[in-house]
Design an enzyme around this catalytic site. Sequence first.
Site, PDB file in Angstrom:
ATOM      1  N   CYS A  18       4.531   9.233   0.232  1.00  0.00           N
ATOM      2  CA  CYS A  18       3.136   9.673   0.215  1.00  0.00           C
ATOM      3  C   CYS A  18       2.997  10.702  -0.899  1.00  0.00           C
ATOM      4  O   CYS A  18       3.782  11.650  -0.971  1.00  0.00           O
ATOM      5  CB  CYS A  18       2.752  10.286   1.562  1.00  0.00           C
ATOM      6  SG  CYS A  18       1.107  11.014   1.557  1.00  0.00           S
ATOM      7  N   HIS A  39       5.419   4.464  12.628  1.00  0.00           N
ATOM      8  CA  HIS A  39       5.433   4.397  11.153  1.00  0.00           C
ATOM      9  C   HIS A  39       6.415   5.482  10.710  1.00  0.00           C
ATOM     10  O   HIS A  39       6.080   6.665  10.694  1.00  0.00           O
ATOM     11  CB  HIS A  39       4.001   4.653  10.650  1.00  0.00           C
ATOM     12  CG  HIS A  39       3.826   4.749   9.172  1.00  0.00           C
ATOM     13  ND1 HIS A  39       3.064   3.856   8.452  1.00  0.00           N
ATOM     14  CD2 HIS A  39       4.254   5.660   8.264  1.00  0.00           C
ATOM     15  CE1 HIS A  39       3.047   4.191   7.171  1.00  0.00           C
ATOM     16  NE2 HIS A  39       3.759   5.297   7.038  1.00  0.00           N
ATOM     17  N   ASN A  55       9.021   4.186   3.417  1.00  0.00           N
ATOM     18  CA  ASN A  55       9.089   3.753   4.813  1.00  0.00           C
ATOM     19  C   ASN A  55      10.427   3.085   5.056  1.00  0.00           C
ATOM     20  O   ASN A  55      11.061   2.600   4.125  1.00  0.00           O
ATOM     21  CB  ASN A  55       8.024   2.683   5.081  1.00  0.00           C
ATOM     22  CG  ASN A  55       6.713   3.298   5.457  1.00  0.00           C
ATOM     23  OD1 ASN A  55       5.873   3.495   4.620  1.00  0.00           O
ATOM     24  ND2 ASN A  55       6.567   3.610   6.716  1.00  0.00           N
ATOM     25  N   HIS A  99       9.017   7.061   8.004  1.00  0.00           N
ATOM     26  CA  HIS A  99       9.645   7.156   6.683  1.00  0.00           C
ATOM     27  C   HIS A  99      11.129   7.461   6.917  1.00  0.00           C
ATOM     28  O   HIS A  99      11.501   8.059   7.925  1.00  0.00           O
ATOM     29  CB  HIS A  99       8.937   8.214   5.833  1.00  0.00           C
ATOM     30  CG  HIS A  99       7.608   7.717   5.324  1.00  0.00           C
ATOM     31  ND1 HIS A  99       7.430   7.277   4.040  1.00  0.00           N
ATOM     32  CD2 HIS A  99       6.429   7.533   5.951  1.00  0.00           C
ATOM     33  CE1 HIS A  99       6.177   6.865   3.880  1.00  0.00           C
ATOM     34  NE2 HIS A  99       5.542   7.012   5.030  1.00  0.00           N
ATOM     35  N   ARG A 159       0.834  -1.202   0.000  1.00  0.00           N
ATOM     36  CA  ARG A 159       0.000   0.000   0.000  1.00  0.00           C
ATOM     37  C   ARG A 159       0.880   1.269   0.000  1.00  0.00           C
ATOM     38  O   ARG A 159       0.985   1.947  -1.021  1.00  0.00           O
ATOM     39  CB  ARG A 159      -0.965  -0.041   1.213  1.00  0.00           C
ATOM     40  CG  ARG A 159      -2.095   0.971   1.184  1.00  0.00           C
ATOM     41  CD  ARG A 159      -1.710   2.368   1.572  1.00  0.00           C
ATOM     42  NE  ARG A 159      -1.084   2.447   2.895  1.00  0.00           N
ATOM     43  CZ  ARG A 159      -0.487   3.544   3.325  1.00  0.00           C
ATOM     44  NH1 ARG A 159      -0.436   4.631   2.569  1.00  0.00           N
ATOM     45  NH2 ARG A 159       0.112   3.588   4.514  1.00  0.00           N
ATOM     46  N   ASP A 160       1.553   1.529   1.104  1.00  0.00           N
ATOM     47  CA  ASP A 160       2.344   2.762   1.199  1.00  0.00           C
ATOM     48  C   ASP A 160       3.438   2.757   0.124  1.00  0.00           C
ATOM     49  O   ASP A 160       3.740   3.792  -0.482  1.00  0.00           O
ATOM     50  CB  ASP A 160       2.986   2.862   2.590  1.00  0.00           C
ATOM     51  CG  ASP A 160       3.385   4.281   2.959  1.00  0.00           C
ATOM     52  OD1 ASP A 160       3.708   5.061   2.059  1.00  0.00           O
ATOM     53  OD2 ASP A 160       3.390   4.602   4.158  1.00  0.00           O
TER      54      ASP A 160
HETATM   55  P1  HMG Z   1     -13.172  14.505  -2.263  1.00  0.00           P
HETATM   56  O1  HMG Z   1     -12.863  14.806  -3.674  1.00  0.00           O
HETATM   57  O2  HMG Z   1     -13.299  15.620  -1.276  1.00  0.00           O
HETATM   58  O3  HMG Z   1     -14.410  13.497  -2.118  1.00  0.00           O
HETATM   59  O4  HMG Z   1     -11.983  13.546  -1.729  1.00  0.00           O
HETATM   60  P2  HMG Z   1     -15.970  13.738  -2.223  1.00  0.00           P
HETATM   61  O5  HMG Z   1     -16.580  13.120  -0.998  1.00  0.00           O
HETATM   62  O6  HMG Z   1     -16.255  15.178  -2.508  1.00  0.00           O
HETATM   63  O7  HMG Z   1     -16.365  12.888  -3.498  1.00  0.00           O
HETATM   64  C1  HMG Z   1     -15.868  13.217  -4.795  1.00  0.00           C
HETATM   65  C2  HMG Z   1     -15.905  11.992  -5.673  1.00  0.00           C
HETATM   66  O8  HMG Z   1     -15.011  10.999  -5.157  1.00  0.00           O
HETATM   67  C3  HMG Z   1     -17.277  11.310  -5.738  1.00  0.00           C
HETATM   68  O9  HMG Z   1     -17.383  10.691  -7.018  1.00  0.00           O
HETATM   69  C4  HMG Z   1     -17.156  10.220  -4.707  1.00  0.00           C
HETATM   70  O10 HMG Z   1     -18.043   9.134  -4.939  1.00  0.00           O
HETATM   71  C5  HMG Z   1     -15.724   9.791  -4.899  1.00  0.00           C
HETATM   72  P3  HMG Z   1     -18.159  11.407  -8.254  1.00  0.00           P
HETATM   73  O11 HMG Z   1     -19.530  11.646  -7.735  1.00  0.00           O
HETATM   74  O12 HMG Z   1     -17.399  12.662  -8.525  1.00  0.00           O
HETATM   75  O13 HMG Z   1     -18.029  10.407  -9.346  1.00  0.00           O
HETATM   76  N1  HMG Z   1     -15.191   9.171  -3.660  1.00  0.00           N
HETATM   77  C6  HMG Z   1     -14.617   7.960  -3.613  1.00  0.00           C
HETATM   78  N2  HMG Z   1     -14.362   7.039  -4.555  1.00  0.00           N
HETATM   79  C7  HMG Z   1     -13.781   5.887  -4.144  1.00  0.00           C
HETATM   80  N3  HMG Z   1     -13.431   5.628  -2.848  1.00  0.00           N
HETATM   81  C8  HMG Z   1     -13.665   6.536  -1.887  1.00  0.00           C
HETATM   82  C9  HMG Z   1     -14.281   7.762  -2.254  1.00  0.00           C
HETATM   83  N4  HMG Z   1     -14.653   8.848  -1.558  1.00  0.00           N
HETATM   84  C10 HMG Z   1     -15.204   9.702  -2.434  1.00  0.00           C
HETATM   85  N5  HMG Z   1     -13.313   6.271  -0.628  1.00  0.00           N
HETATM   86  C11 HMG Z   1     -11.164  11.813  -0.293  1.00  0.00           C
HETATM   87  C12 HMG Z   1     -11.923  13.116  -0.371  1.00  0.00           C
HETATM   88  C13 HMG Z   1     -10.887  11.548   1.183  1.00  0.00           C
HETATM   89  C14 HMG Z   1     -12.002  10.699  -0.893  1.00  0.00           C
HETATM   90  C15 HMG Z   1      -9.832  11.971  -1.095  1.00  0.00           C
HETATM   91  O14 HMG Z   1      -9.152  13.088  -0.626  1.00  0.00           O
HETATM   92  C16 HMG Z   1      -8.929  10.763  -0.970  1.00  0.00           C
HETATM   93  O15 HMG Z   1      -9.224   9.686  -1.471  1.00  0.00           O
HETATM   94  N6  HMG Z   1      -7.782  10.929  -0.279  1.00  0.00           N
HETATM   95  C17 HMG Z   1      -6.862   9.817  -0.018  1.00  0.00           C
HETATM   96  C18 HMG Z   1      -5.457  10.254  -0.239  1.00  0.00           C
HETATM   97  C19 HMG Z   1      -4.532   9.094   0.012  1.00  0.00           C
HETATM   98  O16 HMG Z   1      -4.863   7.951  -0.207  1.00  0.00           O
HETATM   99  N7  HMG Z   1      -3.278   9.425   0.463  1.00  0.00           N
HETATM  100  C20 HMG Z   1      -2.289   8.426   0.692  1.00  0.00           C
HETATM  101  C21 HMG Z   1      -2.598   7.531   1.860  1.00  0.00           C
HETATM  102  S1  HMG Z   1      -2.284   8.274   3.442  1.00  0.00           S
HETATM  103  C22 HMG Z   1      -0.578   8.013   3.687  1.00  0.00           C
HETATM  104  O17 HMG Z   1       0.110   7.542   2.816  1.00  0.00           O
HETATM  105  C23 HMG Z   1      -0.015   8.331   5.042  1.00  0.00           C
HETATM  106  C24 HMG Z   1       0.287   7.065   5.876  1.00  0.00           C
HETATM  107  O18 HMG Z   1       1.172   6.194   5.212  1.00  0.00           O
HETATM  108  C25 HMG Z   1       0.911   7.501   7.209  1.00  0.00           C
HETATM  109  C26 HMG Z   1       2.067   8.492   6.990  1.00  0.00           C
HETATM  110  O19 HMG Z   1       3.100   8.101   6.442  1.00  0.00           O
HETATM  111  O20 HMG Z   1       1.835   9.650   7.328  1.00  0.00           O
HETATM  112  C27 HMG Z   1      -0.995   6.290   6.202  1.00  0.00           C
HETATM  113 MG    MG Z   2       3.340   6.411   5.147  1.00  0.00          MG
END
Ligand code: HMG
Ligand code: MG
Length: 303
Positions: free
Chosen positions: A240, A207, A249, A209, A15-16
Amino acid sequence: MKPPRKVKLVEVGPRDGLQNESVPVPAAVKVELIHRLQDAGLRVIEATAFVSPKWVPQMADNAEVMAAIRRKPGVSYPVLVPNRKGLEGALAARAGEVVVFGAATETFSQKNTNCSIAEGLARFAEVCKEALAHGLKVRGDISVCLGCPYEREVKPEAVVRVARALDDMGCYEITIADTLGTGTAGKTRAVLEAVMKHIPAQRLAGHFHDTYGQAIANIYAALECGVPTYDSSVAGLGGCPYAKGATGNVATEDVLYLLDGLGIETGVDMGKLIAAGEYICGVLGRPTHSKAALALAAKCKAA
Ligand code: HMG
Ligand code: MG
């Protein structure tokens, strides 16, 4: 406090690691990697993320990956879920564990999830309630605990506020993440000590990096605080998309080398783990970021 005798390694490479690849990695490769990691003895493998494919296209094959995993008894395959829609996907994919992910700073929360910290926590409360009602486990990750790409310094109190909120909504484990990799051992200890006033070390995870090469030192500091769970990424894959310049990581092989050296039990086989890292590096056409894997492979060749 004494370091724990056993450590749970949470493998986040699929994933990450793979969320940050510019060329899409086929679902079959992700699944093969997961199989190799579980065969190496890893018992928790973060498999994918049910996030918006517009935001992170690399995870758009989430359902396909979950459907193809040969699930091994005793292994958990947590998936990231940012909201109710993500939980629906996770439930349909028969996930047993979900991860909600918040941030210690407002700007990172906006950049990563398009909402404020409070809005994110309100979404997670809904996700937790529903996930727990379905018998799922919920983990809570907190990004940018040791430094933020947008707001720089992060006060331990900001981390404590989010950790307590995740604890209140029923997360069984709370992960302190150094997204940028700028943290050092003293800072790690200070943040953990602040959080441990409210949540016991046994329920915390690290966690880290490895952008600045500090992750192993940070893990050692966290071990001394009694934290028994660490996220890591085979071959040091990843980063990220919303923390530009941050590398992957800490490599699982490097963490295992540390833990083996300390006599701490993990159940993970170094040889098989290195082979899993070689497999994914071969597919990506890139050398490993793990110093332990490089050194041990060179030693094997020389023997
Ligand atoms: P948004 O654009 O504000 O969402 O995104 P919305 O609620 O306004 O919806 C817009 C559209 O997205 C809609 O579709 C929804 O259905 C769709 P449309 O009507 O336009 O066709 N939608 C989705 N589709 C699939 N799955 C969903 C989903 N939600 C809405 N879950 C949102 C807000 C949170 C969804 C967006 O910002 C997002 O997906 N962000 C995730 C970013 C991400 O994955 N970042 C990396 C992971 S975190 C990380 O790596 C850190 C970590 O490792 C720890 C560290 O190191 O810090 C964990
Ligand atoms: Mg991470």
